[in-house]
Write a protein that holds these residues in place. Sequence first.
Motif, PDB file in Angstrom:
ATOM      1  N   ASP A   1       0.828  -1.200   0.000  1.00 48.51           N
ATOM      2  CA  ASP A   1       0.000   0.000   0.000  1.00 48.51           C
ATOM      3  C   ASP A   1       0.866   1.255   0.000  1.00 48.51           C
ATOM      4  O   ASP A   1       0.575   2.232  -0.716  1.00 48.51           O
ATOM      5  N   LEU A   2       1.945   1.254   0.762  1.00 46.99           N
ATOM      6  CA  LEU A   2       2.857   2.393   0.769  1.00 46.99           C
ATOM      7  C   LEU A   2       3.517   2.580  -0.595  1.00 46.99           C
ATOM      8  O   LEU A   2       3.637   3.709  -1.088  1.00 46.99           O
TER       9      LEU A   2
ATOM     10  N   MET B   1      -4.644  14.101  -1.585  1.00 45.10           N
ATOM     11  CA  MET B   1      -4.389  12.668  -1.647  1.00 45.10           C
ATOM     12  C   MET B   1      -4.212  12.092  -0.239  1.00 45.10           C
ATOM     13  O   MET B   1      -4.787  11.046   0.107  1.00 45.10           O
ATOM     14  N   ALA B   2      -3.410  12.782   0.585  1.00 43.05           N
ATOM     15  CA  ALA B   2      -3.176  12.293   1.946  1.00 43.05           C
ATOM     16  C   ALA B   2      -4.467  12.271   2.754  1.00 43.05           C
ATOM     17  O   ALA B   2      -4.716  11.330   3.522  1.00 43.05           O
ATOM     18  N   ARG B   3      -5.302  13.282   2.585  1.00 48.71           N
ATOM     19  CA  ARG B   3      -6.556  13.339   3.333  1.00 48.71           C
ATOM     20  C   ARG B   3      -7.476  12.183   2.959  1.00 48.71           C
ATOM     21  O   ARG B   3      -8.086  11.549   3.827  1.00 48.71           O
ATOM     22  N   ARG B   4      -7.555  11.869   1.678  1.00 43.28           N
ATOM     23  CA  ARG B   4      -8.427  10.768   1.254  1.00 43.28           C
ATOM     24  C   ARG B   4      -7.867   9.415   1.682  1.00 43.28           C
ATOM     25  O   ARG B   4      -8.619   8.502   2.015  1.00 43.28           O
ATOM     26  N   TRP B   5      -6.544   9.285   1.690  1.00 38.09           N
ATOM     27  CA  TRP B   5      -5.950   8.040   2.184  1.00 38.09           C
ATOM     28  C   TRP B   5      -6.233   7.865   3.670  1.00 38.09           C
ATOM     29  O   TRP B   5      -6.540   6.762   4.124  1.00 38.09           O
ATOM     30  N   ARG B   6      -6.128   8.949   4.421  1.00 39.28           N
ATOM     31  CA  ARG B   6      -6.414   8.842   5.858  1.00 39.28           C
ATOM     32  C   ARG B   6      -7.881   8.506   6.107  1.00 39.28           C
ATOM     33  O   ARG B   6      -8.228   7.874   7.109  1.00 39.28           O
ATOM     34  N   ALA B   7      -8.747   8.931   5.183  1.00 41.28           N
ATOM     35  CA  ALA B   7     -10.180   8.650   5.325  1.00 41.28           C
ATOM     36  C   ALA B   7     -10.524   7.213   4.962  1.00 41.28           C
ATOM     37  O   ALA B   7     -11.681   6.805   5.088  1.00 41.28           O
ATOM     38  N   GLY B   8      -9.520   6.461   4.480  1.00 39.40           N
ATOM     39  CA  GLY B   8      -9.747   5.046   4.200  1.00 39.40           C
ATOM     40  C   GLY B   8      -9.894   4.692   2.751  1.00 39.40           C
ATOM     41  O   GLY B   8     -10.244   3.546   2.433  1.00 39.40           O
ATOM     42  N   ALA B   9      -9.623   5.620   1.837  1.00 37.31           N
ATOM     43  CA  ALA B   9      -9.728   5.311   0.409  1.00 37.31           C
ATOM     44  C   ALA B   9      -8.677   4.267   0.047  1.00 37.31           C
ATOM     45  O   ALA B   9      -7.475   4.475   0.260  1.00 37.31           O
ATOM     46  N   ALA B  10      -9.112   3.133  -0.502  1.00 34.55           N
ATOM     47  CA  ALA B  10      -8.176   2.069  -0.883  1.00 34.55           C
ATOM     48  C   ALA B  10      -7.382   2.457  -2.113  1.00 34.55           C
ATOM     49  O   ALA B  10      -6.248   2.038  -2.306  1.00 34.55           O
ATOM     50  N   ASP B  11      -7.976   3.258  -2.985  1.00 33.54           N
ATOM     51  CA  ASP B  11      -7.314   3.698  -4.198  1.00 33.54           C
ATOM     52  C   ASP B  11      -7.918   5.028  -4.585  1.00 33.54           C
ATOM     53  O   ASP B  11      -9.023   5.381  -4.179  1.00 33.54           O
ATOM     54  N   LEU B  12      -7.185   5.781  -5.377  1.00 35.26           N
ATOM     55  CA  LEU B  12      -7.677   7.070  -5.833  1.00 35.26           C
ATOM     56  C   LEU B  12      -7.981   6.984  -7.316  1.00 35.26           C
ATOM     57  O   LEU B  12      -7.230   6.368  -8.080  1.00 35.26           O
TER      58      LEU B  12
ATOM     59  N   ARG C   1       1.428   0.723  12.272  1.00 31.93           N
ATOM     60  CA  ARG C   1       2.543   0.150  11.513  1.00 31.93           C
ATOM     61  C   ARG C   1       2.754   0.888  10.184  1.00 31.93           C
ATOM     62  O   ARG C   1       3.885   0.976   9.690  1.00 31.93           O
ATOM     63  N   HIS C   2       1.675   1.380   9.611  1.00 31.59           N
ATOM     64  CA  HIS C   2       1.770   2.127   8.362  1.00 31.59           C
ATOM     65  C   HIS C   2       2.746   3.305   8.517  1.00 31.59           C
ATOM     66  O   HIS C   2       3.616   3.517   7.663  1.00 31.59           O
TER      67      HIS C   2
END
Length: 477
Positions: free
Chosen positions: A66-67, A442-453, A227-228
């Motif tokens: 994911d990273l 992008m970071a905000r949507r990833w923190r909100a749980g978006a698996a992909d953009l 861990r992320h």
Amino acid sequence: MDASQLLAQAADAVAADPAGLMPARQQMALSLGWHIILACFGVSFPAIIFVMHLRGIRRKDPVALDLAKRWSKVSAVLFAIGAVSGTVLSFEMGLLWPGLMGTYGDVLGLPFAFEGLAFFLEAIFIGIYLYGWGRMPPKVHLLMLLPMAITGVFGTYCVLAVNAWMNHPVGFNIVDGQIVDVEPWAVMFNSQAFMQFAHMWVGAYMVAGFSIAAVYAAGMLRGRRDRHHRLGFVVPFAFATIAALAQPFVGHFLGEGLEERQPSKLAAFELAETTDEGASPLRIGGVLIEGEVKGAIEIPYLGSIIALGSLDEPVPGLDQIPDEDQPPVNLTHWAFQTMIGIGLLLMAAVALFWFLRWRRRDLLEHRWFLRFASTAGVLAVIALESGWIATEVGRQPWIVYGVMRTNEAAADHSAGLWGVYGASVVLYGAMTVGAIVVLRSMARRWRAGAADLPSPYGPQSRLRDRVEDPATEEAAK
């Protein structure tokens, strides 16, 4: 000499310079200073992503994958912005410095052509890797990072070969004012190219490694201790560690022989106004005012030991350099010492982190270290910019050392050049704001749980969220 005479001399010097010199200097300082930060990510980010992606495949680690996937999207954004600033720079060389490119264009053509080829190849493989998630076999997809890394490194080497040539010109002769006997390969592989490239290459890993780690350090300061964030910190920090420990040695080897190649630059680095009798001290801080060094902390012998490897040989002073051939001493000296000081600070920090980790003490649990780590990326950028200021300002008044002065390379007119500079300020400001907005989104949507953009273009994968490991690949089939 009284103040009126000094002002008169300064006015005469300004009057003797071509009208295009000042806007050209301002434009290049802005463009190069901005672009070089993005170039660092182009050089080093693919290798960092490769290690994270490889870890994800070998250990079947979804966090690592994911990273790697997220970082690939970040690298694409940075590459796109860097492509704009790099294109601007390619036009600026001819527009701002017609004397240089008109005279030495044949000499510099080969490395610039190779750099352009490397750029296009890198763009191709970035596209393949970015849209290869879920569409290619995992191991093949991983290997797409290798051409990205190789072309980024090769392109950077080509640019650094040109800059090394400007500091140590070779590969041509001058007959009756004409450039003849051009040897392009001599420019590509001049004696200073490899070490100057190595210095920049290691610096790029410091900038990218510390900057990426700083993002996750800031996240951990806000309480995200999963861990992320820990893995996102440790991998780039490991790259930055190797670079920070190697950089002082690479820089030292690069500086060997500088007293013969560019004695004026070395004198400015060491703030050596006069040639001492015997070994020269190391001068920390200080300024040169009316021919006298003031405010410096002097450590006996250390200047000669570091610069010359000698206990009795003095550093050649500015008194051996004609006034018209001397660089801006104070700016060169302070830029050089800023680079050295930050470099030593970062080296000490990484050594402490890993030593205590070896002793089973985790500094990631301490807020004071996370605060420092969250600023390390900015410190690395300042060190990088300071190093380039020391290199370029220290070469003045030569654009090609000992052969062509900077004022000879500039245009005789400034018509439109100040307008170009103003437009560039607006352009780079807009790109900076745009990059920040996009990356934060992008970071905000990833923190909100978006698996992909979602991608603005390109095919959509039917297996978008598939984890890239052999077992999942087989199940998907």
